[in-house]
Design a protein around this motif. Structure first.
Motif, PDB file in Angstrom:
ATOM      1  N   ALA A 202      13.541  -2.765  49.455  1.00 28.76           N
ATOM      2  CA  ALA A 202      13.572  -1.865  50.617  1.00 28.76           C
ATOM      3  C   ALA A 202      14.993  -1.558  51.104  1.00 28.76           C
ATOM      4  O   ALA A 202      15.319  -0.405  51.420  1.00 28.76           O
ATOM      5  CB  ALA A 202      12.732  -2.456  51.748  1.00 28.76           C
ATOM      6  N   ALA A 203      15.852  -2.585  51.158  1.00 34.05           N
ATOM      7  CA  ALA A 203      17.213  -2.354  51.679  1.00 34.05           C
ATOM      8  C   ALA A 203      18.000  -1.447  50.728  1.00 34.05           C
ATOM      9  O   ALA A 203      18.713  -0.528  51.171  1.00 34.05           O
ATOM     10  CB  ALA A 203      17.925  -3.690  51.872  1.00 34.05           C
ATOM     11  N   ALA A 204      17.855  -1.680  49.433  1.00 30.01           N
ATOM     12  CA  ALA A 204      18.565  -0.834  48.459  1.00 30.01           C
ATOM     13  C   ALA A 204      18.078   0.613  48.538  1.00 30.01           C
ATOM     14  O   ALA A 204      18.875   1.557  48.465  1.00 30.01           O
ATOM     15  CB  ALA A 204      18.382  -1.392  47.050  1.00 30.01           C
ATOM     16  N   ILE A 205      16.768   0.785  48.732  1.00 26.18           N
ATOM     17  CA  ILE A 205      16.210   2.151  48.837  1.00 26.18           C
ATOM     18  C   ILE A 205      16.756   2.843  50.089  1.00 26.18           C
ATOM     19  O   ILE A 205      17.145   4.018  50.048  1.00 26.18           O
ATOM     20  CB  ILE A 205      14.656   2.107  48.844  1.00 26.18           C
ATOM     21  N   ARG A 206      16.817   2.108  51.191  1.00 21.50           N
ATOM     22  CA  ARG A 206      17.362   2.708  52.419  1.00 21.50           C
ATOM     23  C   ARG A 206      18.821   3.135  52.204  1.00 21.50           C
ATOM     24  O   ARG A 206      19.204   4.254  52.531  1.00 21.50           O
ATOM     25  CB  ARG A 206      17.297   1.688  53.568  1.00 21.50           C
ATOM     26  N   GLU A 207      19.625   2.253  51.613  1.00 26.16           N
ATOM     27  CA  GLU A 207      21.047   2.583  51.407  1.00 26.16           C
ATOM     28  C   GLU A 207      21.206   3.753  50.448  1.00 26.16           C
ATOM     29  O   GLU A 207      22.064   4.616  50.631  1.00 26.16           O
ATOM     30  CB  GLU A 207      21.801   1.360  50.876  1.00 26.16           C
ATOM     31  N   MET A 208      20.360   3.776  49.413  1.00 22.66           N
ATOM     32  CA  MET A 208      20.453   4.857  48.421  1.00 22.66           C
ATOM     33  C   MET A 208      20.143   6.207  49.055  1.00 22.66           C
ATOM     34  O   MET A 208      20.809   7.204  48.776  1.00 22.66           O
ATOM     35  CB  MET A 208      19.456   4.597  47.281  1.00 22.66           C
ATOM     36  N   VAL A 209      19.131   6.244  49.940  1.00 20.30           N
ATOM     37  CA  VAL A 209      18.654   7.523  50.479  1.00 20.30           C
ATOM     38  C   VAL A 209      19.393   7.905  51.771  1.00 20.30           C
ATOM     39  O   VAL A 209      19.822   9.043  51.925  1.00 20.30           O
ATOM     40  CB  VAL A 209      17.133   7.455  50.763  1.00 20.30           C
ATOM     41  N   ASN A 210      19.531   6.935  52.668  1.00 19.09           N
ATOM     42  CA  ASN A 210      20.058   7.251  54.005  1.00 19.09           C
ATOM     43  C   ASN A 210      21.535   6.894  54.169  1.00 19.09           C
ATOM     44  O   ASN A 210      22.172   7.295  55.143  1.00 19.09           O
ATOM     45  CB  ASN A 210      19.274   6.500  55.098  1.00 19.09           C
ATOM     46  N   GLY A 211      22.083   6.122  53.236  1.00 18.14           N
ATOM     47  CA  GLY A 211      23.466   5.676  53.370  1.00 18.14           C
ATOM     48  C   GLY A 211      24.451   6.685  52.793  1.00 18.14           C
ATOM     49  O   GLY A 211      24.052   7.725  52.259  1.00 18.14           O
ATOM     50  N   PRO A 212      25.745   6.375  52.917  1.00 18.00           N
ATOM     51  CA  PRO A 212      26.762   7.257  52.349  1.00 18.00           C
ATOM     52  C   PRO A 212      26.773   7.173  50.813  1.00 18.00           C
ATOM     53  O   PRO A 212      26.311   6.173  50.253  1.00 18.00           O
ATOM     54  CB  PRO A 212      28.062   6.689  52.922  1.00 18.00           C
ATOM     55  N   VAL A 213      27.294   8.207  50.175  1.00 20.72           N
ATOM     56  CA  VAL A 213      27.474   8.152  48.723  1.00 20.72           C
ATOM     57  C   VAL A 213      28.739   7.342  48.457  1.00 20.72           C
ATOM     58  O   VAL A 213      29.840   7.769  48.799  1.00 20.72           O
ATOM     59  CB  VAL A 213      27.590   9.580  48.130  1.00 20.72           C
ATOM     60  N   THR A 214      28.542   6.152  47.918  1.00 21.37           N
ATOM     61  CA  THR A 214      29.681   5.247  47.719  1.00 21.37           C
ATOM     62  C   THR A 214      29.459   4.410  46.473  1.00 21.37           C
ATOM     63  O   THR A 214      28.312   4.050  46.164  1.00 21.37           O
ATOM     64  CB  THR A 214      29.856   4.313  48.942  1.00 21.37           C
ATOM     65  N   ASP A 215      30.576   4.090  45.783  1.00 24.16           N
ATOM     66  CA  ASP A 215      30.401   3.319  44.547  1.00 24.16           C
ATOM     67  C   ASP A 215      29.996   1.869  44.828  1.00 24.16           C
ATOM     68  O   ASP A 215      29.668   1.126  43.910  1.00 24.16           O
ATOM     69  CB  ASP A 215      31.624   3.430  43.622  1.00 24.16           C
ATOM     70  N   SER A 216      29.997   1.470  46.105  1.00 26.31           N
ATOM     71  CA  SER A 216      29.485   0.120  46.382  1.00 26.31           C
ATOM     72  C   SER A 216      27.950   0.099  46.385  1.00 26.31           C
ATOM     73  O   SER A 216      27.341  -0.971  46.424  1.00 26.31           O
ATOM     74  CB  SER A 216      30.045  -0.421  47.706  1.00 26.31           C
ATOM     75  N   MET A 217      27.337   1.284  46.338  1.00 26.28           N
ATOM     76  CA  MET A 217      25.871   1.412  46.214  1.00 26.28           C
ATOM     77  C   MET A 217      25.642   2.444  45.096  1.00 26.28           C
ATOM     78  O   MET A 217      25.463   3.631  45.356  1.00 26.28           O
ATOM     79  CB  MET A 217      25.309   1.886  47.556  1.00 26.28           C
ATOM     80  N   PRO A 218      25.714   1.995  43.817  1.00 26.77           N
ATOM     81  CA  PRO A 218      25.701   2.958  42.701  1.00 26.77           C
ATOM     82  C   PRO A 218      24.595   4.013  42.788  1.00 26.77           C
ATOM     83  O   PRO A 218      24.825   5.194  42.518  1.00 26.77           O
ATOM     84  CB  PRO A 218      25.543   2.068  41.474  1.00 26.77           C
ATOM     85  N   ALA A 219      23.384   3.605  43.190  1.00 23.98           N
ATOM     86  CA  ALA A 219      22.258   4.555  43.207  1.00 23.98           C
ATOM     87  C   ALA A 219      22.451   5.669  44.229  1.00 23.98           C
ATOM     88  O   ALA A 219      21.779   6.706  44.148  1.00 23.98           O
ATOM     89  CB  ALA A 219      20.955   3.809  43.491  1.00 23.98           C
ATOM     90  N   SER A 220      23.376   5.501  45.181  1.00 20.65           N
ATOM     91  CA  SER A 220      23.582   6.546  46.189  1.00 20.65           C
ATOM     92  C   SER A 220      24.073   7.857  45.571  1.00 20.65           C
ATOM     93  O   SER A 220      23.859   8.930  46.134  1.00 20.65           O
ATOM     94  CB  SER A 220      24.565   6.074  47.276  1.00 20.65           C
ATOM     95  N   ILE A 221      24.673   7.779  44.391  1.00 21.28           N
ATOM     96  CA  ILE A 221      25.153   9.005  43.719  1.00 21.28           C
ATOM     97  C   ILE A 221      23.985   9.948  43.418  1.00 21.28           C
ATOM     98  O   ILE A 221      24.164  11.163  43.292  1.00 21.28           O
ATOM     99  CB  ILE A 221      25.923   8.654  42.416  1.00 21.28           C
ATOM    100  N   LEU A 222      22.777   9.373  43.331  1.00 16.96           N
ATOM    101  CA  LEU A 222      21.610  10.211  43.009  1.00 16.96           C
ATOM    102  C   LEU A 222      21.343  11.244  44.102  1.00 16.96           C
ATOM    103  O   LEU A 222      20.661  12.245  43.856  1.00 16.96           O
ATOM    104  CB  LEU A 222      20.373   9.345  42.761  1.00 16.96           C
TER     105      LEU A 222
END
Ligand SMILES: N[C@@H]1[C@@H](O)[C@H](O)[C@@H](COP(=O)(O)O)O[C@@H]1O
Length: 242
Positions: A202-222
């Motif tokens: 759940a936390a990774a999904i929240r960061e990926m979708v609602n967080g900033p695009v950052t290389d500290s959360m690789p999936a955020s690039i999606l």
């Protein structure tokens, strides 16, 4: 990003399998990108069942997997090649020489270059299945991986080694390195389906979708890919902004 939320894992897997099966029926020489881990297992079971019951034809399909452990050859029971053969590929009518998993043994630099070249010569990946690590990794692109990477050798973080130790006798047996498609390789695919279920994601999904695009959360690039659908259960979706 599109998001579909399912009440249970079984309906999620049926829906993802339907997407893959439709892709193959629409374009018999579809190039599928496949993933490992526990997340796609139910999807693969549904694809096998459909093949047995309805005879969906995979004879012209080409597949590319995301990653492989360094040092494990395809006969090792924890290699991703072995996982793919036993969990899916051996049960479909796809010639194994049309299925590709990065080579984790031998000349790794050559393995990375030839993998990229093979994807290009296949015409690129039409539909890529992804899971997500609890730290937001996709493939084995760990936090801190540059967004412009192509297929490369990567060091696994201790948290990933510990997380994947459940598949090995002990954490000490988990390889420390892997060959993985890079972030840029993944961003080049035409369409992406990401599967996640359970509260651990759940936390990774929240960061990926609602967080900033950052290389500290690789999936955020999606967030920047033009055709991504997340297939989530209610627990994995529970921390998303409404
Ligand atoms: N390299 C794989 C990833 O591709 C996968 O998405 C992740 C999640 O695993 P699971 O689906 O078991 O949670 O595990 C591994 O690290």
């Amino acid at each position: 990003m599109q998001i579909q939320i399912f009440q249970d894992e079984e309906s999620l897997h049926r829906a993802v399998a339907k997407e893959l099966i439709e892709a193959v029926k629409t374009k018999p020489n579809t190039v599928l990108g496949l993933s490992t881990g526990s997340s796609p297992l139910g999807t693969y079971a549904n694809m096998i069942k459909d093949h047995q019951v309805s005879g969906t034809d995979y004879s012209d399909v080409v597949t590319f997997n995301l990653d492989e452990y360094v040092g494990l050859d395809g006969t090792h029971s924890q290699s991703y090649r072995y996982f793919m053969n036993t969990s899916l590929l051996n049960h479909l009518n796809i010639p194994l020489n049309q299925t590709n998993v990065p080579n984790g043994t031998g000349d790794l630099k050559e393995a990375c270059e030839s993998y990229e070249a093979k994807i290009v010569s296949a015409g690129g990946i039409d539909l890529q299945l992804l899971g997500i690590g609890t730290n937001g990794h996709i493939g084995f692109n760990e936090p801190g991986t540059a967004f412009d990477t192509r297929t490369h050798v990567t060091q696994l973080l201790q948290e990933t080694i510990d997380g994947n130790a459940r598949f090995f006798d002990s954490a000490a047996d988990v390889p420390k390195e892997a060959v993985t498609m890079g972030i840029d390789t993944i961003m080049d695919v035409k369409k992406i389906i990401l599967i996640a279920y359970g509260s651990k994601k759940a936390a990774a999904i929240r960061e990926m979708v609602n967080g900033p695009v950052t290389d500290s959360m690789p999936a955020s690039i999606l967030q920047k890919h033009q055709d991504v659908t997340l297939f989530l259960d209610e627990e994995a979706a529970s921390l998303l902004k409404k």
